[in-house]
Design an enzyme around this catalytic site. Sequence first.
Site, PDB file in Angstrom:
ATOM      1  CG  HIS A 120      -2.030  -1.031   1.108  1.00 58.71           C
ATOM      2  ND1 HIS A 120      -2.672  -1.562   2.215  1.00 58.71           N
ATOM      3  CD2 HIS A 120      -2.588  -1.637   0.031  1.00 58.71           C
ATOM      4  CE1 HIS A 120      -3.567  -2.452   1.824  1.00 58.71           C
ATOM      5  NE2 HIS A 120      -3.536  -2.517   0.502  1.00 58.71           N
ATOM      6  CB  CYS A 128       3.424  16.354  -7.559  1.00 64.88           C
ATOM      7  SG  CYS A 128       2.488  17.720  -8.306  1.00 64.88           S
ATOM      8  CB  CYS A 131       4.535  17.380 -12.241  1.00 64.74           C
ATOM      9  SG  CYS A 131       5.389  17.411 -10.639  1.00 64.74           S
ATOM     10  CB  CYS A 151       4.661  21.796 -10.888  1.00 64.31           C
ATOM     11  SG  CYS A 151       3.441  20.653 -10.200  1.00 64.31           S
ATOM     12  CB  THR A 189      -3.585  -8.393   8.130  1.00 63.25           C
ATOM     13  OG1 THR A 189      -4.607  -8.076   7.175  1.00 63.25           O
ATOM     14  CG2 THR A 189      -2.894  -9.679   7.706  1.00 63.25           C
ATOM     15  CB  SER A 190      -8.994  -8.907   9.813  1.00 61.48           C
ATOM     16  OG  SER A 190      -9.151  -7.744   9.013  1.00 61.48           O
ATOM     17  CG  ASN A 214      -4.516 -11.747  13.164  1.00 65.45           C
ATOM     18  OD1 ASN A 214      -4.022 -10.633  13.278  1.00 65.45           O
ATOM     19  ND2 ASN A 214      -4.697 -12.322  11.987  1.00 65.45           N
ATOM     20  N   PRO A 215      -4.848 -11.800  17.542  1.00 65.75           N
ATOM     21  CG  PRO A 215      -5.350  -9.657  18.320  1.00 65.75           C
ATOM     22  CD  PRO A 215      -4.600 -10.381  17.246  1.00 65.75           C
TER      23      PRO A 215
END
Length: 219
Positions: A120, A128, A131, A151, A189-190, A214-215
Site C-alpha cells: 500500500h 505530486c 506532475c 509546479c 491482519t484480518s 492474530n489476537p
Amino acid sequence: MVDRETVRKASSLFSASESAVALTGAGISAESGIPTFRDPGGLWDRYDPSEYATISAFIRDPGKVWRLFRELAGGSLPKPNAGHLALARLEAMGKLDAVITQNIDSLHQQAGSKRVVEFHGNAREVVCLSCGVSAPMAEVSLEDLPPRCGCGGILKPNCTFFGEMIPPDALEEASRLVRTADLVLVVGTSCEVYPAADLVYRAKERGASVIEVNPEPTP
C-alpha cells in the site's frame, strides 16, 4: 494464550518450509504505538474512512486529510517491536523470503528486514498529483496545508488510498512470491481488504500452509 501444541506445529511447518513469506497488517505495529484501523478504538472508530481514506475524499478536501496525517505524525516516533524484529531475524536465518506488508510505517525496514514489498505504498514520501514527481516526506513543510509541489500541484502521501490502484510493481512482486511460497505467515491482519487478502487465499488454494498470528479469529 496459544497452546504449546499449536506453537510446535507452527514451528515444524516453518522448519519444513522451503519458501516462506509473511503478510503483515496494522496489528503487528500496534505494540509500537501505531493505532490499528478496525479494532475497537481504532482509527476508523474516530475518523470516518469515507472522509479521510478515499482518494475522492483527498481530492475533495486535501487539507482535511493532511491534518489527520499531521496529527498522527505529531507524536513520538514509533520503533520496531518484537514482532518486526522476529521477522527480520527469520529472514536473516534464511527461513523467510520476504515480508509483504500493508503498512506504510517502514518499521519492517527499521527492524532490519531487507526484502519488503510495500503493498500500500509508504509514508516516507509524497507524490505530486499534477506532475507525478516524488520527494521525501521529511523535506515537506506541513505548516500550510495542503503542501504543494514546485509546479503548484497538490502533494499527496505516497500511500494507497481506497479507490486507488495498488502500485503495479508491488502487486507483481507480491503475486510472484505467493505463487512460489509453500508457507504464508499472516501477522496482524484480518485479511478483509482486497486484493491483499486474496494473496493468502491463492497460496492456500495452491496447497501452501498458512500460519495466522492474530489476537482474535478472522474470516
